[in-house]
Design a protein around this motif. Structure first.
Motif, PDB file in Angstrom:
ATOM      1  N   GLU A   1      10.068   8.604   8.391  1.00 44.97           N
ATOM      2  CA  GLU A   1      11.054   7.601   8.017  1.00 44.97           C
ATOM      3  C   GLU A   1      10.628   6.217   8.513  1.00 44.97           C
ATOM      4  OE1 GLU A   1      14.807   8.850   9.523  1.00 44.97           O
ATOM      5  OE2 GLU A   1      14.873  10.672   8.300  1.00 44.97           O
ATOM      6  N   ALA A   2      10.120   6.165   9.726  1.00 46.24           N
ATOM      7  CA  ALA A   2       9.687   4.886  10.289  1.00 46.24           C
ATOM      8  C   ALA A   2       8.496   4.315   9.521  1.00 46.24           C
ATOM      9  CB  ALA A   2       9.339   5.046  11.769  1.00 46.24           C
ATOM     10  N   LEU A   3       7.571   5.183   9.109  1.00 47.57           N
ATOM     11  CA  LEU A   3       6.427   4.729   8.315  1.00 47.57           C
ATOM     12  C   LEU A   3       6.887   4.244   6.944  1.00 47.57           C
ATOM     13  CD1 LEU A   3       3.796   7.437   9.268  1.00 47.57           C
ATOM     14  CD2 LEU A   3       3.520   4.973   9.615  1.00 47.57           C
ATOM     15  N   ASP A   4       7.844   4.934   6.338  1.00 47.79           N
ATOM     16  CA  ASP A   4       8.381   4.477   5.049  1.00 47.79           C
ATOM     17  C   ASP A   4       9.012   3.097   5.195  1.00 47.79           C
ATOM     18  OD1 ASP A   4       7.590   6.729   3.686  1.00 47.79           O
ATOM     19  OD2 ASP A   4       9.545   7.718   3.768  1.00 47.79           O
ATOM     20  N   SER A   5       9.743   2.901   6.280  1.00 48.56           N
ATOM     21  CA  SER A   5      10.371   1.603   6.523  1.00 48.56           C
ATOM     22  C   SER A   5       9.314   0.517   6.722  1.00 48.56           C
ATOM     23  CB  SER A   5      11.282   1.688   7.750  1.00 48.56           C
ATOM     24  OG  SER A   5      11.865   0.435   8.044  1.00 48.56           O
ATOM     25  N   LEU A   6       8.281   0.842   7.506  1.00 48.79           N
ATOM     26  CA  LEU A   6       7.194  -0.104   7.719  1.00 48.79           C
ATOM     27  C   LEU A   6       6.499  -0.432   6.408  1.00 48.79           C
ATOM     28  CD1 LEU A   6       5.226  -1.719   9.484  1.00 48.79           C
ATOM     29  CD2 LEU A   6       3.971   0.423   9.890  1.00 48.79           C
ATOM     30  N   ASN A   7       6.263   0.570   5.576  1.00 46.74           N
ATOM     31  CA  ASN A   7       5.579   0.334   4.308  1.00 46.74           C
ATOM     32  C   ASN A   7       6.396  -0.563   3.387  1.00 46.74           C
ATOM     33  OD1 ASN A   7       3.305   1.768   4.979  1.00 46.74           O
ATOM     34  ND2 ASN A   7       4.023   3.690   4.078  1.00 46.74           N
ATOM     35  N   GLY A   8       7.716  -0.405   3.424  1.00 45.64           N
ATOM     36  CA  GLY A   8       8.554  -1.303   2.647  1.00 45.64           C
ATOM     37  C   GLY A   8       8.468  -2.736   3.144  1.00 45.64           C
ATOM     38  N   GLU A   9       8.407  -2.890   4.450  1.00 43.33           N
ATOM     39  CA  GLU A   9       8.259  -4.220   5.040  1.00 43.33           C
ATOM     40  C   GLU A   9       6.918  -4.839   4.657  1.00 43.33           C
ATOM     41  OE1 GLU A   9       8.155  -6.174   9.531  1.00 43.33           O
ATOM     42  OE2 GLU A   9       9.090  -4.214   9.225  1.00 43.33           O
ATOM     43  N   ILE A  10       5.857  -4.035   4.719  1.00 48.23           N
ATOM     44  CA  ILE A  10       4.530  -4.523   4.341  1.00 48.23           C
ATOM     45  C   ILE A  10       4.529  -4.991   2.888  1.00 48.23           C
ATOM     46  CG2 ILE A  10       2.144  -3.805   3.893  1.00 48.23           C
ATOM     47  CD1 ILE A  10       2.417  -1.929   6.333  1.00 48.23           C
ATOM     48  N   ALA A  11       5.059  -4.168   1.994  1.00 45.35           N
ATOM     49  CA  ALA A  11       5.018  -4.481   0.559  1.00 45.35           C
ATOM     50  C   ALA A  11       5.784  -5.757   0.211  1.00 45.35           C
ATOM     51  CB  ALA A  11       5.562  -3.308  -0.246  1.00 45.35           C
ATOM     52  N   GLY A  12       6.743  -6.141   1.060  1.00 47.95           N
ATOM     53  CA  GLY A  12       7.528  -7.333   0.789  1.00 47.95           C
ATOM     54  C   GLY A  12       7.047  -8.581   1.511  1.00 47.95           C
ATOM     55  N   CYS A  13       5.943  -8.483   2.238  1.00 48.15           N
ATOM     56  CA  CYS A  13       5.488  -9.601   3.065  1.00 48.15           C
ATOM     57  C   CYS A  13       4.941 -10.755   2.211  1.00 48.15           C
ATOM     58  CB  CYS A  13       4.411  -9.117   4.028  1.00 48.15           C
ATOM     59  SG  CYS A  13       3.828 -10.397   5.169  1.00 48.15           S
ATOM     60  N   ARG A  14       5.300 -11.974   2.603  1.00 51.62           N
ATOM     61  CA  ARG A  14       4.793 -13.184   1.945  1.00 51.62           C
ATOM     62  C   ARG A  14       4.374 -14.218   3.001  1.00 51.62           C
ATOM     63  NH1 ARG A  14       5.764 -13.288  -3.436  1.00 51.62           N
ATOM     64  NH2 ARG A  14       5.498 -15.555  -3.520  1.00 51.62           N
ATOM     65  N   ALA A  15       3.844 -13.726   4.104  1.00 49.39           N
ATOM     66  CA  ALA A  15       3.589 -14.586   5.265  1.00 49.39           C
ATOM     67  C   ALA A  15       2.424 -15.548   5.070  1.00 49.39           C
ATOM     68  CB  ALA A  15       3.350 -13.727   6.500  1.00 49.39           C
ATOM     69  N   CYS A  16       1.438 -15.195   4.228  1.00 48.09           N
ATOM     70  CA  CYS A  16       0.210 -15.981   4.132  1.00 48.09           C
ATOM     71  C   CYS A  16       0.104 -16.615   2.737  1.00 48.09           C
ATOM     72  CB  CYS A  16      -1.010 -15.108   4.410  1.00 48.09           C
ATOM     73  SG  CYS A  16      -0.984 -14.322   6.051  1.00 48.09           S
ATOM     74  N   PRO A  17       0.395 -17.903   2.606  1.00 54.70           N
ATOM     75  CA  PRO A  17       0.462 -18.537   1.285  1.00 54.70           C
ATOM     76  C   PRO A  17      -0.811 -18.381   0.459  1.00 54.70           C
ATOM     77  CG  PRO A  17       1.407 -19.980   2.949  1.00 54.70           C
ATOM     78  CD  PRO A  17       0.788 -18.827   3.684  1.00 54.70           C
ATOM     79  N   ARG A  18      -1.980 -18.502   1.080  1.00 54.56           N
ATOM     80  CA  ARG A  18      -3.227 -18.392   0.319  1.00 54.56           C
ATOM     81  C   ARG A  18      -3.385 -16.996  -0.272  1.00 54.56           C
ATOM     82  NH1 ARG A  18      -9.371 -17.710   1.257  1.00 54.56           N
ATOM     83  NH2 ARG A  18      -8.700 -16.112   2.745  1.00 54.56           N
ATOM     84  N   LEU A  19      -3.048 -15.981   0.498  1.00 59.31           N
ATOM     85  CA  LEU A  19      -3.174 -14.615   0.017  1.00 59.31           C
ATOM     86  C   LEU A  19      -2.141 -14.294  -1.047  1.00 59.31           C
ATOM     87  CD1 LEU A  19      -3.989 -12.580   3.258  1.00 59.31           C
ATOM     88  CD2 LEU A  19      -5.536 -13.693   1.642  1.00 59.31           C
ATOM     89  N   VAL A  20      -0.929 -14.788  -0.857  1.00 61.18           N
ATOM     90  CA  VAL A  20       0.109 -14.582  -1.875  1.00 61.18           C
ATOM     91  C   VAL A  20      -0.329 -15.186  -3.201  1.00 61.18           C
ATOM     92  CG1 VAL A  20       2.460 -15.173  -2.560  1.00 61.18           C
ATOM     93  CG2 VAL A  20       2.001 -14.445  -0.207  1.00 61.18           C
ATOM     94  N   GLU A  21      -0.828 -16.416  -3.160  1.00 57.77           N
ATOM     95  CA  GLU A  21      -1.261 -17.087  -4.382  1.00 57.77           C
ATOM     96  C   GLU A  21      -2.404 -16.325  -5.061  1.00 57.77           C
ATOM     97  OE1 GLU A  21      -2.962 -21.462  -5.863  1.00 57.77           O
ATOM     98  OE2 GLU A  21      -2.608 -21.067  -3.735  1.00 57.77           O
ATOM     99  N   TRP A  22      -3.374 -15.869  -4.273  1.00 57.44           N
ATOM    100  CA  TRP A  22      -4.536 -15.189  -4.839  1.00 57.44           C
ATOM    101  C   TRP A  22      -4.173 -13.842  -5.437  1.00 57.44           C
ATOM    102  CZ3 TRP A  22      -9.102 -15.582  -6.847  1.00 57.44           C
ATOM    103  CH2 TRP A  22      -9.946 -14.475  -6.895  1.00 57.44           C
TER     104      TRP A  22
END
Length: 224
Positions: free
Chosen positions: A4-25
């Motif tokens: 359950e904790a890994l599923d929660s972490l994976n959802g957090e990872i998939a929604g991350c937008r912390a790095c503008p250059r990577l998001v854009e690319w």
């Protein structure tokens, strides 16, 4: 609880937008696509970890490929490096099949979990130092949640250095194919050349060499 904790972490990872250059690319790649995949709907987001929550083996790479994990949504899926990774895991008994092409291809891992240091596909496969620092806590949390994992296989020097940094191993041991080091928490870090085309096409990494890594990982996990 770890699942359950890994599923929660994976959802957090998939929604991350912390790095503008990577998001854009990653989103540009998902829009423009490669001609061979023009009919695909690209994932275009950070790529979560994948595998068995009760894994004895944690495999960590650098980052998703632009038209691999960034397209399919699963780490080491849909590219030639992934063919090597899952082929080796299958031969070692960690995967139910040796191919990985999409999220719904039936692949399952038993005793192994796969992650990455950076979760977004970076331009030229080169994340910045700041992007690495922003993303590494995900791998740290992943490793903490994988309490049964006694072996960490680092695919390439970048992953080796990052694992040493995230667990505070100083001085860093030298990277080398099949090199082993004990981590502060008692786990074993086992190195492999990365299964990139640069290494596999030139013969720097052969199938026999790669298989030896996972055979050794199994030995370590079994206390040998």
């Amino acid at each position: 609880m770890s699942a359950e904790a890994l599923d929660s972490l994976n959802g957090e990872i998939a929604g991350c937008r912390a790095c503008p250059r990577l998001v854009e690319w990653r989103e540009q790649v998902a829009r423009e696509k490669r001609a061979a995949y023009r009919d695909w709907t690209y994932w275009g987001r950070p790529v979560p970890g994948f595998g068995d929550p009760d894994a004895e083996l944690y495999v960590v790479g650098l980052a998703p490929a632009a038209h691999g994990g960034n397209r399919t949504g699963r780490v080491f899926t849909g590219d030639r490096s992934g063919d090597w990774v899952y082929g080796a895991l299958h031969r070692a008994g960690y995967a139910n099949q040796g191919t990985s092409v999409s999220l719904d291809d039936g692949l399952e891992l038993s005793g192994a979990y796969i992650g990455a240091i950076v979760r977004c596909a970076p331009p030229d496969n080169r994340p910045t130092r700041e992007e690495r620092a922003a993303c590494m806590p995900y791998a740290r949390r992943e490793l903490d949640l994988l309490g049964s994992a006694s072996v960490v296989v680092a695919l390439g020097a970048y992953a080796h250095d990052a694992v040493c940094d995230l667990v505070g191993l100083r001085p860093r041991p030298k990277f080398g194919h099949m090199a082993e080091a004990e981590l502060p928490d008692g786990r074993t870090l086992l190195d492999s050349y990365h299964p990139s085309q640069r290494n596999t096409f030139t013969g720097k990494l052969t199938q026999e060499m790669f298989d030896a890594v996972f055979a050794r990982a199994r030995e370590i996990a079994n206390g040998a």
